[in-house]
Design a protein around this motif. Sequence first.
Motif, mmCIF file in Angstrom:
data_model
loop_
_atom_site.group_PDB
_atom_site.id
_atom_site.type_symbol
_atom_site.label_atom_id
_atom_site.label_comp_id
_atom_site.label_asym_id
_atom_site.label_seq_id
_atom_site.Cartn_x
_atom_site.Cartn_y
_atom_site.Cartn_z
ATOM 1 N N SER A 229 28.422 77.371 74.169
ATOM 2 C CA SER A 229 29.076 77.455 75.466
ATOM 3 C C SER A 229 29.404 78.914 75.767
ATOM 4 O O SER A 229 29.312 79.780 74.901
ATOM 5 C CB SER A 229 30.373 76.636 75.464
ATOM 6 N N THR A 230 29.818 79.159 77.008
ATOM 7 C CA THR A 230 30.167 80.526 77.398
ATOM 8 C C THR A 230 31.287 81.079 76.533
ATOM 9 O O THR A 230 31.255 82.238 76.122
ATOM 10 C CB THR A 230 30.592 80.565 78.868
ATOM 11 N N SER A 231 32.268 80.260 76.245
ATOM 12 C CA SER A 231 33.428 80.752 75.486
ATOM 13 C C SER A 231 33.090 81.070 74.042
ATOM 14 O O SER A 231 33.758 81.891 73.411
ATOM 15 C CB SER A 231 34.560 79.721 75.531
ATOM 16 N N THR A 234 29.935 84.549 74.171
ATOM 17 C CA THR A 234 30.066 85.836 74.858
ATOM 18 C C THR A 234 30.660 86.934 73.986
ATOM 19 O O THR A 234 30.386 88.114 74.206
ATOM 20 C CB THR A 234 30.909 85.685 76.130
ATOM 21 N N SER A 351 27.626 75.812 80.513
ATOM 22 C CA SER A 351 28.648 76.566 81.231
ATOM 23 C C SER A 351 29.425 75.628 82.148
ATOM 24 O O SER A 351 28.840 74.934 82.982
ATOM 25 C CB SER A 351 28.000 77.686 82.057
ATOM 26 N N ASP A 367 33.451 81.329 89.108
ATOM 27 C CA ASP A 367 34.434 81.055 88.063
ATOM 28 C C ASP A 367 35.835 81.335 88.568
ATOM 29 O O ASP A 367 36.044 82.276 89.350
ATOM 30 C CB ASP A 367 34.145 81.924 86.839
ATOM 31 N N LYS A 415 33.116 90.298 79.391
ATOM 32 C CA LYS A 415 33.090 88.871 79.074
ATOM 33 C C LYS A 415 32.801 88.033 80.323
ATOM 34 O O LYS A 415 31.974 87.111 80.296
ATOM 35 C CB LYS A 415 34.436 88.454 78.475
ATOM 36 N N GLN A 419 29.604 85.442 81.116
ATOM 37 C CA GLN A 419 29.837 84.045 81.461
ATOM 38 C C GLN A 419 29.174 83.685 82.789
ATOM 39 O O GLN A 419 28.586 82.611 82.930
ATOM 40 C CB GLN A 419 31.346 83.779 81.533
ATOM 41 N N MET A 422 25.424 83.436 82.163
ATOM 42 C CA MET A 422 25.093 82.249 81.380
ATOM 43 C C MET A 422 25.193 80.984 82.234
ATOM 44 O O MET A 422 24.431 80.038 82.062
ATOM 45 C CB MET A 422 26.033 82.163 80.169
ATOM 46 N N GLY A 423 26.152 80.976 83.182
ATOM 47 C CA GLY A 423 26.359 79.803 84.024
ATOM 48 C C GLY A 423 25.639 79.856 85.355
ATOM 49 O O GLY A 423 25.863 79.003 86.216
#
Length: 838
Positions: A229-231, A234, A351, A367, A415, A419, A422-423
């Motif tokens: 996942s993004t979290s 990254t 994401s 986001d 960061k 994200q 990626m999303g």
Amino acid sequence: MNRARCRAITRVRLISSSQCLGVLLSPGRVAHFATSQPCNAIKAGKKPAEQESEAPSNNCEGKALSSWTTLQDKLRQSLAPSAEQSTTSHEESTETKTEQPPKTPSQKSTSKPAKPAKPAKAAKKKKKKAKEPVDFEVITPKELELKPIDQETPEIPKLSYGLDRVLFNGGVYRMQDARTNVYNFDPYLASIMPVDEFDYDALKEYVTSSKDTKLNDLAKQHGKKYSGSTSSMTAILSHLHFLISGWRPPNFDHLSRGWTPESTNFTILTRGPVATFIKHKDGVYSFDSDKEYDNENILSSLGKSMEKLLTLPKEDFEKYKKTKSHELTEEEKKADEAYHYTTFGDFMMRSQLDAHDPRLPGTGVFDLKTRAVVTIRMDVQGHEKGVGYEIRKQFGEWESFEREYYDLIRSAFLKYSLQVRMGRMDGIFVAYHNTQRIFGFQYVPLSEMDHALHGQSDTTLGDQEFKASLSLLNDLMERATNKFPGRSLRLHVETRPTADPITYFFVQPVTDEEMQTIQDSKKVSVDKLKEEIDDLRTQEKAAEAEASATDQRESTEETEPAEEDDPEQEIQNEIAWQEVMDRVSEAVDSESLGIRSVQDAVQEALTHSGLLEGKTEAESTKHIHTLVAALTAHSHESKELQNASEEEPAEPHNSEETPLKDLILRVTEGIDENTTNLNEFQRIFASLSDKSAAGENVEAEVDADIDTTATKASPETSQDQPPPHELLGMYITIRNKVDGKFVARPENLGPGSKWEVQYAVKEISDERAQRLYKQIKTRRRKILDIDADMRARSWHRMFAGSLPTLSKRGASYRAERTKQEEASGIRVAWEREPSTSS
């Protein structure tokens, strides 16, 4: 490996520089790589008689001129033994032949007489080991692509309260105008619901990558080996940005000239080592964030509740109060989150989608980010002492949106941009607050973040660097999982600020039980958060009292056939790679000996003791390097002696070898494990400062003082776990080639530019790996695991003690504003008459 990735990545193996230089002919002649000897004979290392028996149709000359071959094949062709030189076998000639060192292109022949030969023993001492071949790979980011996965997506939330107009206006939208007191949005937004009033149990629990069955099912379905996942990804990708960009500093062009930033680098937390768990299950390796030092805090809680505040009407948001949460339906509580799924190489990435507006470019997704003010961020655990701070103006060093934007650039944009990419998002929506009030909103598109991170608003460079980083991570993960197949892993990654940037990549196998123990070590439930906040108030008062007392281009977008590289240029590339690897190897050696830690300690000690106050950055750097040079002068001699002993194992170690290397190790371990030792360092360096500046020899005093400090730095103070029995340590270094030229980092990259990332990965010997691994883990702990009392004391002293004053001033300002609103009513931009309630 994915075929698309293979087309964009070229594996190149270069032989040693001494062999490369042997290809060059006499001065003034051109070195040719084509040869009349058959390919198969060359590759097999056959003798001349055997080579002559081969059919001439296998001649290599045509192949070398008509198609791309690796430099290794070209060099082997040129280096194939002639008939006159091959009377013995290849193995025998390798063992017995002695050659003079070859001339480089820059070494022209002269008529000077040869120097007399040195004694045999001396010559033997200077003999060096043959350098290992340089293996590097080439990534062409432009040829790589991210592939969206079509999945049915639940409805994505939209902004409420008319906040969508922020999306289409640059800069900040204020919650309330400071001059007229008029609200630009519903005053209800201004006040944030306290964490102890919001029912967080009514929110759907966040699902980590390893527990997301849909994510892992998709990975298997599409033949992907890694999911994340993004979290969870990254943090590692951020360090690969530092590597590929050569530590490109942030760009602050968008800031005014009203004040000079205290730092033009990324924050310590952003630059610090990162750790990630890779959980293996049913053939898929899932990235999970390492939460060893994570604490549940008010910001993580507010992030969840404020996301609902910004996307729900007032009436629906009120249902999340603990007193009204029973009104929520099960459908509302268990509503599925919306996700984008994207593949790249062997990765399946997920994401979460926070908000959507169809008028935005691309997918229309963006986001949501809630950003606390500086006084809160400097000590999140003890946030209450900083809640009074208010944002009251647009520009300036303090109490301004500009201050918060500056901090965003240094600490969060990297960061966030990863994200967003990626999303497949357009940008981020930021809400600035102090945990009690919201001060304003700002929409930052990806192009604006790229301007700050890559120095250009064109997203080409950022897009291609993102793909290059993923490609490099893919390769590193392959090496890790091949070393420890079918096992869960723990990664530690850090890019060090050396002359040639180095990224360390450490892999340690772990069991599920070990992972869970580490993940739960700092876990605190939301229910306990309020209790901890109350407990901290007493500590804050004591801390406050103590503190106050101590005061570039291509013409077409189509992929073109690979061009035949210039052989001489490739030789120069090999020479350059050898030079880079020599410097990198020396830097890694210095790191493993703790020399870099000494430099960090020197800088910290001099800064804390005030010896660098009033000095320019250049003066400070020179001062630090002078002291470090004094500390490590003998270690270079020790290294040479050590190298000599490796080349001459029959000879004993020089009995006069200095023990300073061991002292450095002992001291740096002590500093890492016990920060109180800095007081002793301050005393040492304060006394050495004047002597060093005056050019006096301080080595004797350094030896004596460090020995004393090292004695105090007892290994028993270490909080680290025992060294792992299984450990894979690697370091990575890169070279950037843009439009045929090698550069420190790509600049102003356009859609037509041709960018190649050449990278080399080298394993670290076990003994050295254990030392470096321990240092990285210790650096991470020092940054993340700081005692609450120490944080509080530091908060009162940082920025020359201005944070308490600013917080109190802000609280007074808000109290006065509240009185005015009570007397004259609340004014909003869409009504001409004031109202008496929100």
